[in-house]
Design a protein around this motif. Sequence first.
Motif, PDB file in Angstrom:
ATOM      1  N   ASN A 180     -19.918  23.188  -0.255  1.00  0.00           N
ATOM      2  CA  ASN A 180     -21.329  23.248   0.143  1.00  0.00           C
ATOM      3  C   ASN A 180     -21.659  22.210   1.217  1.00  0.00           C
ATOM      4  OD1 ASN A 180     -21.379  20.925  -1.374  1.00  0.00           O
ATOM      5  ND2 ASN A 180     -22.249  21.930  -3.176  1.00  0.00           N
ATOM      6  N   GLY A 181     -20.672  21.467   1.647  1.00  0.00           N
ATOM      7  CA  GLY A 181     -20.844  20.505   2.732  1.00  0.00           C
ATOM      8  C   GLY A 181     -19.477  20.024   3.143  1.00  0.00           C
ATOM      9  N   VAL A 239     -17.924  17.093   3.082  1.00  0.00           N
ATOM     10  CA  VAL A 239     -17.173  16.230   2.159  1.00  0.00           C
ATOM     11  C   VAL A 239     -16.627  17.060   0.997  1.00  0.00           C
ATOM     12  CG1 VAL A 239     -17.288  14.221   0.653  1.00  0.00           C
ATOM     13  CG2 VAL A 239     -18.584  14.250   2.781  1.00  0.00           C
ATOM     14  N   HIS A 240     -17.471  17.925   0.499  1.00  0.00           N
ATOM     15  CA  HIS A 240     -17.088  18.799  -0.603  1.00  0.00           C
ATOM     16  C   HIS A 240     -15.888  19.662  -0.202  1.00  0.00           C
ATOM     17  CE1 HIS A 240     -18.307  22.245  -3.494  1.00  0.00           C
ATOM     18  NE2 HIS A 240     -17.525  21.387  -4.114  1.00  0.00           N
ATOM     19  N   ALA A 241     -15.956  20.244   1.007  1.00  0.00           N
ATOM     20  CA  ALA A 241     -14.876  21.132   1.458  1.00  0.00           C
ATOM     21  C   ALA A 241     -13.579  20.351   1.698  1.00  0.00           C
ATOM     22  CB  ALA A 241     -15.306  21.870   2.726  1.00  0.00           C
ATOM     23  N   LEU A 242     -13.689  19.167   2.332  1.00  0.00           N
ATOM     24  CA  LEU A 242     -12.496  18.346   2.574  1.00  0.00           C
ATOM     25  C   LEU A 242     -11.880  17.896   1.242  1.00  0.00           C
ATOM     26  CD1 LEU A 242     -13.770  16.140   5.550  1.00  0.00           C
ATOM     27  CD2 LEU A 242     -11.774  17.660   5.627  1.00  0.00           C
ATOM     28  N   ASP A 243     -12.740  17.489   0.323  1.00  0.00           N
ATOM     29  CA  ASP A 243     -12.282  17.048  -0.998  1.00  0.00           C
ATOM     30  C   ASP A 243     -11.521  18.187  -1.685  1.00  0.00           C
ATOM     31  OD1 ASP A 243     -12.150  15.265  -3.243  1.00  0.00           O
ATOM     32  OD2 ASP A 243     -13.816  16.328  -4.171  1.00  0.00           O
ATOM     33  N   ALA A 244     -12.101  19.385  -1.619  1.00  0.00           N
ATOM     34  CA  ALA A 244     -11.467  20.533  -2.276  1.00  0.00           C
ATOM     35  C   ALA A 244     -10.115  20.856  -1.645  1.00  0.00           C
ATOM     36  CB  ALA A 244     -12.405  21.743  -2.214  1.00  0.00           C
ATOM     37  N   TYR A 253       0.843  -1.203   0.000  1.00  0.00           N
ATOM     38  CA  TYR A 253       0.000   0.000   0.000  1.00  0.00           C
ATOM     39  C   TYR A 253       0.875   1.248   0.000  1.00  0.00           C
ATOM     40  CZ  TYR A 253      -2.696   3.677   2.429  1.00  0.00           C
ATOM     41  OH  TYR A 253      -3.278   4.857   2.804  1.00  0.00           O
ATOM     42  N   GLU A 254       0.521   2.175  -0.901  1.00  0.00           N
ATOM     43  CA  GLU A 254       1.268   3.433  -0.921  1.00  0.00           C
ATOM     44  C   GLU A 254       0.311   4.583  -0.662  1.00  0.00           C
ATOM     45  OE1 GLU A 254       3.599   3.959  -4.499  1.00  0.00           O
ATOM     46  OE2 GLU A 254       3.991   1.799  -4.540  1.00  0.00           O
ATOM     47  N   PRO A 255       0.440   5.241   0.498  1.00  0.00           N
ATOM     48  CA  PRO A 255      -0.472   6.360   0.770  1.00  0.00           C
ATOM     49  C   PRO A 255      -0.175   7.540  -0.146  1.00  0.00           C
ATOM     50  CG  PRO A 255       1.173   6.165   2.517  1.00  0.00           C
ATOM     51  CD  PRO A 255       1.401   5.015   1.587  1.00  0.00           C
ATOM     52  N   LEU A 256      -1.210   8.302  -0.467  1.00  0.00           N
ATOM     53  CA  LEU A 256      -1.029   9.478  -1.317  1.00  0.00           C
ATOM     54  C   LEU A 256      -0.370  10.618  -0.545  1.00  0.00           C
ATOM     55  CD1 LEU A 256      -4.384  10.030  -3.280  1.00  0.00           C
ATOM     56  CD2 LEU A 256      -2.204   9.196  -4.161  1.00  0.00           C
ATOM     57  N   PHE A 257      -0.585  10.624   0.779  1.00  0.00           N
ATOM     58  CA  PHE A 257      -0.077  11.720   1.608  1.00  0.00           C
ATOM     59  C   PHE A 257      -0.102  11.233   3.052  1.00  0.00           C
ATOM     60  CE2 PHE A 257      -4.031  12.848   3.702  1.00  0.00           C
ATOM     61  CZ  PHE A 257      -4.943  12.198   2.886  1.00  0.00           C
ATOM     62  N   ARG A 258       0.491  12.010   3.946  1.00  0.00           N
ATOM     63  CA  ARG A 258       0.447  11.664   5.364  1.00  0.00           C
ATOM     64  C   ARG A 258      -0.314  12.755   6.101  1.00  0.00           C
ATOM     65  NH1 ARG A 258       4.346  11.721   9.447  1.00  0.00           N
ATOM     66  NH2 ARG A 258       5.977  12.541   8.086  1.00  0.00           N
ATOM     67  N   LEU A 259      -1.307  12.360   6.839  1.00  0.00           N
ATOM     68  CA  LEU A 259      -2.182  13.333   7.501  1.00  0.00           C
ATOM     69  C   LEU A 259      -1.632  13.735   8.859  1.00  0.00           C
ATOM     70  CD1 LEU A 259      -5.038  14.743   7.496  1.00  0.00           C
ATOM     71  CD2 LEU A 259      -5.800  12.797   8.877  1.00  0.00           C
ATOM     72  N   GLU A 260      -1.697  15.046   9.116  1.00  0.00           N
ATOM     73  CA  GLU A 260      -1.405  15.507  10.477  1.00  0.00           C
ATOM     74  C   GLU A 260      -2.736  15.751  11.188  1.00  0.00           C
ATOM     75  OE1 GLU A 260       1.576  18.687  10.793  1.00  0.00           O
ATOM     76  OE2 GLU A 260       0.174  19.677  12.176  1.00  0.00           O
ATOM     77  N   SER A 261      -3.622  16.517  10.545  1.00  0.00           N
ATOM     78  CA  SER A 261      -4.947  16.744  11.134  1.00  0.00           C
ATOM     79  C   SER A 261      -5.879  17.354  10.090  1.00  0.00           C
ATOM     80  CB  SER A 261      -4.849  17.705  12.323  1.00  0.00           C
ATOM     81  OG  SER A 261      -4.492  19.002  11.867  1.00  0.00           O
ATOM     82  N   TRP A 262      -7.139  17.222  10.326  1.00  0.00           N
ATOM     83  CA  TRP A 262      -8.104  17.999   9.546  1.00  0.00           C
ATOM     84  C   TRP A 262      -9.121  18.618  10.495  1.00  0.00           C
ATOM     85  CZ3 TRP A 262     -12.896  16.172  10.535  1.00  0.00           C
ATOM     86  CH2 TRP A 262     -13.109  14.798  10.662  1.00  0.00           C
ATOM     87  N   ARG A 263      -9.801  19.647  10.028  1.00  0.00           N
ATOM     88  CA  ARG A 263     -10.781  20.354  10.850  1.00  0.00           C
ATOM     89  C   ARG A 263     -11.871  20.862   9.919  1.00  0.00           C
ATOM     90  NH1 ARG A 263      -7.786  24.894  13.581  1.00  0.00           N
ATOM     91  NH2 ARG A 263      -8.062  25.920  11.572  1.00  0.00           N
ATOM     92  N   VAL A 264     -13.103  20.761  10.364  1.00  0.00           N
ATOM     93  CA  VAL A 264     -14.215  21.252   9.539  1.00  0.00           C
ATOM     94  C   VAL A 264     -15.044  22.225  10.368  1.00  0.00           C
ATOM     95  CG1 VAL A 264     -16.347  20.623   8.334  1.00  0.00           C
ATOM     96  CG2 VAL A 264     -14.343  19.132   8.154  1.00  0.00           C
ATOM     97  N   LEU A 265     -15.330  23.370   9.775  1.00  0.00           N
ATOM     98  CA  LEU A 265     -16.189  24.364  10.443  1.00  0.00           C
ATOM     99  C   LEU A 265     -17.451  24.538   9.615  1.00  0.00           C
ATOM    100  CD1 LEU A 265     -13.516  27.127  11.076  1.00  0.00           C
ATOM    101  CD2 LEU A 265     -14.424  25.511  12.755  1.00  0.00           C
ATOM    102  N   VAL A 266     -18.578  24.533  10.286  1.00  0.00           N
ATOM    103  CA  VAL A 266     -19.844  24.762   9.591  1.00  0.00           C
ATOM    104  C   VAL A 266     -20.469  26.008  10.195  1.00  0.00           C
ATOM    105  CG1 VAL A 266     -22.072  23.792   8.962  1.00  0.00           C
ATOM    106  CG2 VAL A 266     -20.109  22.274   9.278  1.00  0.00           C
TER     107      VAL A 266
END
Length: 540
Positions: A442-443, A445-450, A399-412
């Motif tokens: 607009n949601g 998933v959309h924001a994280l994807d972008a 398995y080869e990851p595309l990137f390594r995550l440190e953190s994500w955050r979502v604000l609505v």
Amino acid sequence: MSTNRNRIELYDATLRDGMGGGGLTLTAEEKLRVVHALDELGVDLIEAGFPSSNPKELELFALLERETLSHAQIAAFGMTRRRDAAAERDEGLRVLAECFAPVCTIVGKASVLHVEKVVRVSREQNLAMIADSVRFLAAQGKRVLLDAEHFFDGFALDPGYALDCLRAAAEAGAERVVLCDTNGGSLPSFIRTAFAVVSEALGGTPLGIHTHDDSGCAVANALTAVECGATQVQGTVNGVGERTGNANLITMIADLQLKMGFELLPAERLALLTETAHFVDELLNRAPNPAQPYVGKHAFAHKAGLHAAGVQADASTFEHVDPELVGNAREVIVSELSGKGTVIEKAAQAGVLPPAGELDESFAQRVVERVKELEHRGFQFEAADGSFELLMRKEAGSYEPLFRLESWRVLVEKRTDGKVVTEATIKGWVGGERFVRTAEGNGPVHALDAALRDAIGEIHPHLRDIELVNFKVRILDETKGTGAVTRVLIDASDGHDVWGSIGVSENVIAASWDALVDSLEYGMQPGRRPTPAPGTVGGR
Ligand SMILES: [Zn+2]
């Protein structure tokens, strides 16, 4: 019962009758691509529509006139003359006569009910309308087909008159009369009865069959007609059409060739069946029906361990035909029930090898254990083939990851103007560099994807070919030992393949994130088979 291919003519009505289905529309350019796909498949006649019913049809016929097809011929479609005009002065018939198409299919009434209640002409007038129209077009050098509309209902009401309508066309020079079950309500036994009478009454006139699926028998009725002497079947790709649709030409081709022994298409063209069916669905913006006979994604799927093991031992144990004959592939579905045999087959299909020194058997056993553990937590891999392949790769160490995550955050944020705005920030590493990216959507998933695409899109430019096409959320409360969890399924596509991915969490955004990352990582896996963009396959 082996016969030469010319015994059964394949007539496609997708571009005319098929377009009666709700919400279906194609541009002239797209219709041209369908014509080429059908020509490549080996269809004999393609009904393109009425050459001047609107500017789009005019454009299509102008385009078609310049095309060279390898085998198929274009049929222009129209009606019998109006009741009060001579055929040569009827505008519609003149358009057909002047059109380049060598074949004209005209529709005429064959039911006394429609003659008297809908067209409101005398029985004799209707016969004259049919005969004059056929005679006029035949005299212009056209091959003329009569679509005898409502034939079977008319035959039930007044068989003598229904036969007179067919005779009028045959005697005026029609190459073929096509018996239509326009309301789609007939059953095979009645088709058989009617055909026996028609064959007897019409002597050698070639017959065709045009059926609709209102009683669920469109294909069965057409095959019955062939058994009774019909030498042309009319249908549409994937059975599209108004109400419940037309007879499915894709299914009929496979049935006629693989079950009834007609040699319609050479093997390499029959193998285009699945691709052609999916191609037309794609142009029509319809999700292909996974359960469609022969060509559906699940048409050759095996779920339980016993099935999968049986198929491995001898495919005929659980398959009615070899999927490769129609260009489809066996699909082994992963579930808690399935055993090591399934995993070994899936791994082989995906080109996943066990770590060096480990046997297939023990690798498969580890994967099965992992699946069971995850299914216990609410995962379900039947619709998440992408996530399952990544799981195998992780177990295999490839398995080869595309990137390594440190953190994500979502604000609505809900604003006083009523708008809801979502903003996502992702921090991580790609190619040895740290990134911090924020994007709106607009949601969640959309924001994280972008934000994710913004961060890693430069290093992975092919990400832009991957589109999220479906997003499904389910709350599961049946899992043991935990509270309610959320299962998110995402379908993604690169325009050629569609794959599923899954995320499960007590938090819907976390579940969505996991499914999103899987869908992109699967799409970007090195070694995944090359996927030409739609429209480049076979030049259409
Ligand atoms: Zn029809």
